[in-house]
Design an enzyme around this catalytic site. Structure first.
Site, PDB file in Angstrom:
ATOM      1  N   TYR A  88       9.629   2.589  -3.284  1.00 32.56           N
ATOM      2  CA  TYR A  88       8.482   2.931  -2.514  1.00 32.56           C
ATOM      3  C   TYR A  88       8.642   4.213  -1.635  1.00 32.56           C
ATOM      4  O   TYR A  88       7.743   4.884  -1.733  1.00 32.56           O
ATOM      5  CB  TYR A  88       8.366   1.574  -1.254  1.00 32.56           C
ATOM      6  N   HIS A 104      -2.183 -11.620  -7.848  1.00 33.95           N
ATOM      7  CA  HIS A 104      -1.518 -10.424  -8.135  1.00 33.95           C
ATOM      8  C   HIS A 104      -0.434 -10.769  -9.032  1.00 33.95           C
ATOM      9  O   HIS A 104      -0.138  -9.752  -9.855  1.00 33.95           O
ATOM     10  CB  HIS A 104      -0.841 -10.082  -6.831  1.00 33.95           C
ATOM     11  N   ASP A 150       1.016  -4.119 -10.709  1.00 30.95           N
ATOM     12  CA  ASP A 150       1.795  -3.510  -9.495  1.00 30.95           C
ATOM     13  C   ASP A 150       2.480  -2.250  -9.984  1.00 30.95           C
ATOM     14  O   ASP A 150       1.834  -1.350 -10.375  1.00 30.95           O
ATOM     15  CB  ASP A 150       2.874  -4.775  -8.938  1.00 30.95           C
TER      16      ASP A 150
END
Length: 644
Positions: A388, A445, A242
């Site tokens: 982000y 993930h 990630d």
């Protein structure tokens, strides 16, 4: 006649007239194509980074405390009482639509179960102690107090210490790695031991958030580089997924003199040529994509549809992080639903069909809530999702880090249900020393959380390969005993399927079943199933271990490489110990097997007759019984019982 010749010559002139613009158009097209190709393949300049950039609040302290200070996670009584009160007095949720599972998001019926458990059964004191089981510290880096877990191996001076930086992402935390730690931080038969440094990224968990805009993945990479230097490590390895992948990749690119190897469980790059390759692969997939992962990428329409459905959160985080952050800061129910929904869908998109998101099939609820508690106790949800906004800023995109090649040796592992998968041909556009890909037919993930054993084995094998890349050979430091003089299997050293040297003295006090195996034999299915059954039944209830040695000497029924064998045993969920492929007969037979055959000879000669010959070894390491391939493993129970 002249008139006819004149008519015949007219088309020739017309064709010549058309040929000139066609030629010019073709040359222009070639020129434009060449220009575009060079444009998208010419990497930007390496960005200039400020290693001393200050991210803390103003005014700056004249003498900031830069010592490394002990830290403990605390779930205070006040915080716990407030949390329980908020959970108790939550508003009623709207019931889910019929038969929708997690398709509309977190199922509110199941959320009620989760929140009731959190309020009434989650043992806050016990989990606080659990989170503090490993040493933790904070230290000031570039004006921010950075939190990290530090696990040092307890080994002798003759063992190399290998520093490994583990980097989490969102919505993860340092808690993700707790099941991975015991799988990594021990000697494990190699001539090196792993020292783990597990930070909370700035703005995550118990690390301080930047006071002003601009801290994207590149700036975090600088902080992590400075943290490792402050701890005392000039050179080290990195593992991440990630955002941990993105930050680790930037560190490998910016600081190749410090990063000795980069392992990623989310191997992706944002290179423009990657899009072209992927589109071309939709027409000729065999030219672009490894066959084992073809169905993870194509048909493209399916992958694009999934990404459109599952990345809405990303747009929200990248544009209005503080708005969603306020809502999640104020509501523990909202925070739990928002985070845990990702642990469901990103583990396997098919989980959306289940009313509980199959969360309890992949994780323990207590462990999931540990991670949510990191966000709640530290009040970091807003500052974590701001990353982000910084990652997708014009400044960060302009760096073009995915287009800048790196020479740092790199290793990737691709779990089946990772959010996004790319073929190796794309990864090698950036990673010029991309050494290996491990393909796993399962998992998703959150690799450290879901599959710690698989991930740990892969990381250790990657470190061995990285060390060999730099000319450091992983060697067996103890010479093999002579089979004719040995008295116990504990005197021998063998190499496991992941390339680690294992001293069999680690099995002292265990009853062993040693067997030569093959993956393409008529006896394979029954023997592997029953060996699994024996191991499940007695590995914990009794001091019992199974040591399996692949061998290709019998009708070439173990022809594959060690990576092929790893795929085979992972598919069968094998948990007993599997070793590197060896020979069991002849001059090149492994010394251990020469010893086994000497002590326990066969009825028609000492040589091994076929796949799945079996030796029982007592707790002192002495081979005490031998059985042929025709004896089923499960039939050995009464014989094993004599040696418990």
């Amino acid at each position: 006649m002249a008139e006819r010749n004149k008519r015949q010559n007219v088309p020739v002139k017309r064709n010549r007239t058309l040929a000139v613009p066609l030629l010019i158009t073709s040359l222009l097209s070639l020129g434009v194509s060449y220009y575009v190709y060079n444009l998208i393949n010419t990497p930007p300049e390496m960005p200039k980074v400020n290693l001393e950039a200050y991210w803390g609040p103003y005014p700056m302290k004249s003498n900031p405390d830069k010592s490394i200070r002990s830290y403990s996670v605390e779930f205070s009584e006040v915080m716990v009482n407030e949390l329980r009160n908020l959970l108790l007095h939550r508003r009623p949720f709207q019931p889910p639509l019929e038969d929708t599972g997690f398709k509309y998001g977190f199922n509110s019926n199941f959320l009620t179960r989760v929140l009731d458990y959190w309020q009434n059964k989650y043992n806050f004191a016990d989990r606080q102690n659990f989170l503090n089981k490993y040493d933790q510290y904070v230290t000031n880096i570039q004006g921010l107090d950075i939190h990290f877990v530090h696990v040092k191996p307890n080994v002798g001076f003759d063992v190399d210490i290998v520093p490994l930086l583990l980097l989490h992402g969102w919505p993860g935390s340092f808690r993700e790695f707790y099941e991975l730690i015991p799988e990594l931080a021990y000697k494990s038969g190699n001539d090196f031991a792993v020292e783990l440094i597990i930070p909370s990224l700035p703005g995550f968990g118990f690390s301080q958030a930047p006071a002003r805009p601009g801290m994207g993945p590149l700036e975090m990479a600088v902080v992590m580089r400075n943290l490792m230097e402050h701890i005392g490590h000039e050179k080290y390895y990195i593992q991440g997924g990630d955002f941990g992948h993105g930050i680790g990749s930037i560190m490998a690119t910016l600081f190749p003199d410090k990063v000795l190897g980069f392992h990623t469980n989310m191997p992706v790059v944002g290179h423009p040529m990657g899009t072209i390759y992927t589109l071309f692969g939709s027409i000729f997939p065999s030219l672009i994509v490894e066959p084992e992962i073809q169905d993870r990428i194509y048909p493209l329409s399916k992958q694009i549809s999934f990404l459109l459905e599952e990345t809405g959160y990303m747009h929200l985080h990248a544009t209005k992080p503080d708005t969603i952050g306020i809502a999640l800061t104020d509501s523990p129910a909202g925070l739990a639903a928002y985070i845990l929904e990702k642990f469901s869908t990103w583990a396997d998109p098919h989980n959306r069909k289940a009313s509980d998101g199959n969360l309890l099939s992949n994780y323990m609820l207590t462990h999931l809530l540990d991670n949510v508690m990191v966000y709640w106790a530290s009040n970091c949800i807003t500052t974590s999702i701001r990353l982000y906004a910084e990652a997708f800023s014009k400044k960060q995109i302009a760096y073009g880090m995915d287009m800048i090649p790196t020479s740092t040796p790199t290793w990737g592992i691709k779990f089946k249900h990772e959010i996004f998968t790319q073929p190796d041909i794309v990864l090698k556009l950036k990673y010029k020393n991309y050494l290996h890909t491990t393909i796993v037919d399962g998992g998703g993930h959150f690799a450290a959380f879901e599959s710690p054993k698989i991930l740990a084995k892969d990381v250790l094998q990657a470190i061995i390969t990285f060390r060999e890349f730099w000319g450091v050979k992983t060697v067996n430091q103890t010479p093999q005993p002579e089979p004719i003089k040995a008295t116990s299997v504990h005197e021998f050293t063998v190499r496991d399927i992941y390339g680690r040297n294992i001293k069999l003295e680690k099995y002292k006090g265990y009853v062993l079943l040693i067997v030569n195996v093959a993956s393409q034999c008529g006896l394979t299915n029954k023997n592997y199933d029953q060996l699994n059954e024996l191991y499940d039944k007695y590995s914990k209830s009794r001091d019992f271990r199974i040591l399996a040695f692949p061998c290709n000497q019998f009708n070439s029924q173990e022809p594959g490489s060690e990576q092929d064998i790893i795929k085979f045993i992972n598919k069968r969920n094998v948990e007993f110990d599997v070793f590197a492929k060896i020979e069991v007969n002849g001059d090149n037979a492994h010394p251990l097997w020469k010893f086994l055959k000497r002590v326990q000879g066969g009825s028609l000669g000492d040589f091994i007759k076929w796949n799945f010959s079996k030796f029982i070894v007592d707790k002192n390491g002495v081979p005490v019984e031998r059985f042929g391939p025709n004896v089923d493993p499960i039939d050995l129970e009464p014989y094993l019982a004599k040696y418990w």
